[in-house]
Motif scaffolding. Structure first.
Motif, PDB file in Angstrom:
ATOM      1  N   ASN A 245       0.846  -1.200   0.000  1.00 22.30           N
ATOM      2  CA  ASN A 245       0.000   0.000   0.000  1.00 22.30           C
ATOM      3  C   ASN A 245       0.876   1.242   0.000  1.00 22.30           C
ATOM      4  O   ASN A 245       2.060   1.178   0.368  1.00 22.30           O
ATOM      5  CB  ASN A 245      -0.897   0.022   1.249  1.00 22.30           C
ATOM      6  N   PRO A 246       0.316   2.384  -0.418  1.00 25.14           N
ATOM      7  CA  PRO A 246       1.078   3.633  -0.337  1.00 25.14           C
ATOM      8  C   PRO A 246       1.534   3.887   1.095  1.00 25.14           C
ATOM      9  O   PRO A 246       0.908   3.437   2.056  1.00 25.14           O
ATOM     10  CB  PRO A 246       0.074   4.694  -0.803  1.00 25.14           C
TER      11      PRO A 246
ATOM     12  N   ALA B 117       3.531  11.138   0.384  1.00 21.40           N
ATOM     13  CA  ALA B 117       2.985   9.815   0.093  1.00 21.40           C
ATOM     14  C   ALA B 117       3.892   9.148  -0.933  1.00 21.40           C
ATOM     15  O   ALA B 117       4.207   9.742  -1.969  1.00 21.40           O
ATOM     16  CB  ALA B 117       1.561   9.917  -0.434  1.00 21.40           C
ATOM     17  N   PHE B 118       4.309   7.921  -0.654  1.00 16.36           N
ATOM     18  CA  PHE B 118       5.220   7.180  -1.531  1.00 16.36           C
ATOM     19  C   PHE B 118       4.483   5.990  -2.146  1.00 16.36           C
ATOM     20  O   PHE B 118       3.733   5.288  -1.465  1.00 16.36           O
ATOM     21  CB  PHE B 118       6.434   6.678  -0.738  1.00 16.36           C
TER      22      PHE B 118
ATOM     23  N   LEU C 146      -3.627  11.183   0.816  1.00 16.11           N
ATOM     24  CA  LEU C 146      -3.581  10.291  -0.337  1.00 16.11           C
ATOM     25  C   LEU C 146      -2.997   8.929   0.030  1.00 16.11           C
ATOM     26  O   LEU C 146      -3.296   7.922  -0.612  1.00 16.11           O
ATOM     27  CB  LEU C 146      -2.753  10.931  -1.449  1.00 16.11           C
ATOM     28  N   SER C 147      -2.173   8.887   1.064  1.00 23.55           N
ATOM     29  CA  SER C 147      -1.538   7.625   1.455  1.00 23.55           C
ATOM     30  C   SER C 147      -2.545   6.611   1.987  1.00 23.55           C
ATOM     31  O   SER C 147      -2.223   5.418   2.101  1.00 23.55           O
ATOM     32  CB  SER C 147      -0.461   7.883   2.510  1.00 23.55           C
ATOM     33  N   LEU C 148      -3.768   7.063   2.291  1.00 26.12           N
ATOM     34  CA  LEU C 148      -4.800   6.131   2.740  1.00 26.12           C
ATOM     35  C   LEU C 148      -5.536   5.484   1.568  1.00 26.12           C
ATOM     36  O   LEU C 148      -6.460   4.695   1.778  1.00 26.12           O
ATOM     37  CB  LEU C 148      -5.808   6.849   3.647  1.00 26.12           C
TER      38      LEU C 148
ATOM     39  N   VAL D  27      -3.120   2.218  -5.293  1.00 28.06           N
ATOM     40  CA  VAL D  27      -2.540   2.487  -6.606  1.00 28.06           C
ATOM     41  C   VAL D  27      -3.318   1.726  -7.671  1.00 28.06           C
ATOM     42  O   VAL D  27      -3.597   0.530  -7.520  1.00 28.06           O
ATOM     43  CB  VAL D  27      -1.054   2.086  -6.648  1.00 28.06           C
ATOM     44  N   GLU D  28      -3.653   2.436  -8.746  1.00 27.47           N
ATOM     45  CA  GLU D  28      -4.380   1.830  -9.863  1.00 27.47           C
ATOM     46  C   GLU D  28      -3.839   2.405 -11.165  1.00 27.47           C
ATOM     47  O   GLU D  28      -3.808   3.624 -11.348  1.00 27.47           O
ATOM     48  CB  GLU D  28      -5.883   2.116  -9.732  1.00 27.47           C
TER      49      GLU D  28
END
Length: 353
Positions: free
Chosen positions: A19-20, A31-32, A54-56, A59-60
């Motif tokens: 996950n991020p 956010a990575f 955004l880290s929550l 990735v798509e």
């Protein structure tokens, strides 16, 4: 308090394999994640729609998807799409120069136009088959400079690490500090001493006797913004100390990447690189476990020290000869900060004119 126009270790690839990852670096929330090409990306951890982290999200198709309302963010900080919405007028969030190298993710939190990946320090132990590395990560609630002080003055080993690497001869050894080409070097040499438990174990691992006198050394090297590498080892006494043949010594590099989070907290990436039995994974795990326990002993001391400094602001800290390494490191940090502040002031002045 911390320079920004430089490379810091932000995380390891394993931390965002699923996950991020959200992490604050130098007061900036990032956010990575990996994009469609598998390259690491770092953007401000802020959705321009409603401010969600955004880290929550997830990735798509190589985009970072906000887990609140589905906004898709590109690695450049631009919104790519959002369900049933036009996103052309959406503001961009910050993106950060980021590099994956030596098993770490490096990030540049400052002016992106100044980022040059060639400035990431070369780590020979990370690319050579003759070396093995094992390490970990601690989050520590103290000023990152206190950790630098700790690592540039190993006198505390006698008192904090009594059961592993500490011994009274550390106190008795002469400390020498010098600055060479912008690197602060603090060294101690202890001749004809009995190795402490940690080094006795390493001597046994190499098939060397652990009950004979040894010559021990510690050379701490600070490089800005906050990296400390420590050349440590023991050699059977009378064989040349640090210059002893490989079959008469056991030595390693203590790896310390200290990354500021806030003014009173930091991320501490610790580890040890060794050039003996690099193929022995079990040995790597054992050293990692032992070293992790040693550094855990520092954690409480540093956090309580920070608490005292906040609660007793009227006291001034003493500076002794053993503090010279930390003092010189702070001078370099202060100089880098002053240069950045002058550049920022000049840029603001030129824009205003």
């Amino acid at each position: 308090m911390f320079p920004k126009n430089c490379w810091y270790v932000a995380c390891t690839p394993e931390e965002f394999a699923e996950n991020p990852l959200g992490r604050m670096i130098c007061g900036e929330r990032m956010a990575f994640y990996r994009d469609a090409e598998g390259k690491v990306a770092a953007v401000e951890d802020y959705c321009p729609h409603r401010g969600a982290p955004l880290s929550l999200g997830y990735v798509e198709d190589g985009h970072l998807v906000c887990g609140y309302h589905g906004l898709k963010m590109g690695r450049d900080g631009k919104t790519r799409s959002m369900p049933k919405q036009r996103v052309g007028g959406f503001p961009c969030v910050k993106s950060y120069p980021v590099e994956e190298r030596y098993g770490f993710i490096w990030v540049w939190p400052g002016d992106p136009t100044k980022a040059n990946s060639d400035d990431i320090p070369h780590l020979e132990w990370a690319v050579s088959d003759e070396w093995a590395y094992g390490g970990g990560l601690y989050h520590i609630n103290c000023d990152y400079r206190l950790m630098i002080d700790n690592l540039m003055d190993l006198t505390h080993e006698t008192y904090v690490h009594t059961s592993s690497i500490g011994q009274k001869e550390i106190d008795e050894a002469t400390v020498k500090t010098r600055v060479v080409d912008g690197e602060v070097q603090t060294s101690r040499f202890m001749d004809n001493v009995i190795a402490p438990p940690f080094w006795q174990a390493n001597l046994r691992t190499k098939g060397l006797p652990n009950d004979q006198p040894v010559d021990r050394w510690q050379i701490c090297r600070f490089n800005p913004p906050s990296h400390v590498m420590i050349d440590v080892g023991v050699a059977l006494a009378g064989n040349g100390g640090i210059d002893a043949p490989e079959d008469k010594r056991a030595n390693s590099i203590v790896v310390d990447f200290i990354t500021p989070e806030t003014e009173t907290s930091h991320w501490y990436f610790w580890g040890m690189a060794r050039n003996f039995k690099p193929e022995d994974a079990a040995l790597t795990d054992a050293i990692r476990e032992g070293q992790g326990a040693i550094f855990a002993e520092d954690l409480e001391m540093l956090e309580r020290q920070q608490r005292n400094l906040i609660e007793f602001p009227h006291y001034k800290l003493l500076k002794l000869d053993i503090d010279a390494g930390g003092v010189q490191a702070r001078r370099i940090i202060d100089r880098v900060l002053a240069e950045e502040q002058e550049e920022n002031s000049n840029r603001i002045a030129s824009v205003s004119a």
